[in-house]
Design an enzyme around this catalytic site. Structure first.
Site, PDB file in Angstrom:
ATOM      1  N   ASP A 259     -10.632   2.697   4.278  1.00  0.00           N
ATOM      2  CA  ASP A 259     -10.835   1.242   4.178  1.00  0.00           C
ATOM      3  C   ASP A 259     -12.335   0.919   4.187  1.00  0.00           C
ATOM      4  OD1 ASP A 259      -8.846  -0.594   3.678  1.00  0.00           O
ATOM      5  OD2 ASP A 259      -8.109  -0.647   5.744  1.00  0.00           O
TER       6      ASP A 259
ATOM      7  N   LYS B 247       0.845  -1.206   0.000  1.00  0.00           N
ATOM      8  CA  LYS B 247       0.000   0.000   0.000  1.00  0.00           C
ATOM      9  C   LYS B 247       0.877   1.252   0.000  1.00  0.00           C
ATOM     10  CE  LYS B 247      -3.681  -2.645   2.171  1.00  0.00           C
ATOM     11  NZ  LYS B 247      -4.315  -3.094   3.432  1.00  0.00           N
TER      12      LYS B 247
ATOM     13  N   GLN C 175      -4.036  -1.738   9.708  1.00  0.00           N
ATOM     14  CA  GLN C 175      -3.952  -3.090   9.156  1.00  0.00           C
ATOM     15  C   GLN C 175      -4.440  -4.107  10.182  1.00  0.00           C
ATOM     16  OE1 GLN C 175      -2.953  -3.742   5.856  1.00  0.00           O
ATOM     17  NE2 GLN C 175      -3.757  -5.742   6.340  1.00  0.00           N
TER      18      GLN C 175
END
Ligand code: NDP
Length: 291
Positions: A119, A52, A96
């Site tokens: 997200d 990412k 994450q």
């Protein structure tokens, strides 16, 4: 059978994002900036976050990687998120997952400013999605929609069977596939570990979206001729023929299922790169809102 090529589609989408980013910088002096939080040293999480951050560089985004040891407390992590929420330079925040057991995923997700929730996991974000209001879409389901759109696959009227009901993949996927939009307008069935006679259901599917986390779980006898198969799973299995001693496989028994399909995503190089596209598109949209 056609392979839905996550690498080719993501390259195409990334070039569009890059152009829009250059325009945003030139016209508004704004550079999209993603902050990623990584707790601990889970090798898969390290790889995902590394990817990412590299993609941010490729697209001309700014990025900040905050790393913490497993010993960080929930209160300390929430404090870090508060700081990122307050920082005008930061457009998107991703944490994450999985987090260590002593930290609640929900507490952390709920602490993110919904305007920076790229997200797409925050309850406000998902609530808006459910009601069809403009919102960030959860990155993986969004990536899958982008893939279907790219290949002009008209899903209207199809029977879509989603296997898996997680908050980040399966459940939002069912919402998006059933909404009045293209891709969407499908008749959706959601399956999970308590589903009885799963194969009888999947055999009626025009499109199967597998998000289970079990290697090669969907076998050829579960799939009808001509079906579209989207494999979200990422599972590491032993493979003595590889130098590393292991390799990645999806939730679908690709070698035996692919010959029956009209379209199928491979693992790797299918849904994975599309998830990053979803995340980056959300970050660009967030930056536009923060001008
Ligand atoms: P979760 O573990 O949160 O959810 C798995 C789901 O599969 C659950 O709903 C579970 O049912 C269901 N399930 C488990 N066993 C069975 C079974 N025997 N029959 C039917 N359903 C079953 O996983 P995630 O949704 O987070 O992830 C799924 C997979 O996708 C993983 O391999 C993950 O690594 C991968 N992934 C890939 C991404 C990408 O970018 N490609 C992004 C995110 C995830 P129940 O609810 O009843 O327990």
């Amino acid at each position: 059978m056609q392979i839905l090529d996550g690498i080719a589609v993501s390259a195409h989408i990334k070039s569009q994002i890059k152009q829009e980013t250059e325009k945003l910088k030139a016209e508004k002096g704004k550079t999209p900036h993603l902050a990623a939080i990584l707790v601990g040293h889970n090798p898969a999480s390290e790889a995902y976050v590394g990817n990412k951050v590299r993609t941010c560089e490729e697209l001309g985004f700014g990025s900040t990687l905050l790393r913490f040891e497993d010993s960080i407390t929930e209160a300390q992590l929430l404090e870090e998120i508060k700081k990122l929420n307050a920082d005008d330079k930061i457009d998107g925040i991703l944490v994450q997952l999985p987090l260590p057991k002593h930290i609640s995923d929900n507490a952390v997700i709920n602490a993110i400013d919904p305007g920076k929730d790229v997200d797409g996991f925050h309850p406000i974000t998902q609530g808006k999605m459910l009601l069809g209001q403009p919102s960030f879409l959860p990155a993986t389901p969004y990536g899958i929609l982008l893939m279907l759109e790219h290949y002009n696959i008209n899903t209207a009227g199809m029977h879509c069977v989603v296997i898996g009901r997680s908050n980040i993949v399966g459940t939002p996927m069912t919402v998006l596939m059933s909404r009045n939009a293209q891709p969407g307008n499908a008749t959706v069935t959601i399956c999970h570990s308590k589903t009885k006679d799963l194969a009888a259901i999947t055999k009626t599917a025009d499109i199967i979206i597998a998000a289970i986390g079990r290697p090669r779980f969907v076998t050829a006898d579960m799939v009808k001729e001509g079906a579209i198969v989207i494999d979200v799973g990422i599972n590491r299995i032993d493979d003595a023929t590889r130098k590393s001693g292991s390799r990645l496989v999806g939730d679908v028994d690709y070698d035996n299922v692919a010959p029956k399909c009209s379209y199928i995503t491979p693992v790797p190089k299918g849904v994975g790169p599309m998830t990053i596209c979803g995340l980056m598109k959300n970050t660009l949209e967030a930056a536009k809102e923060h001008v």
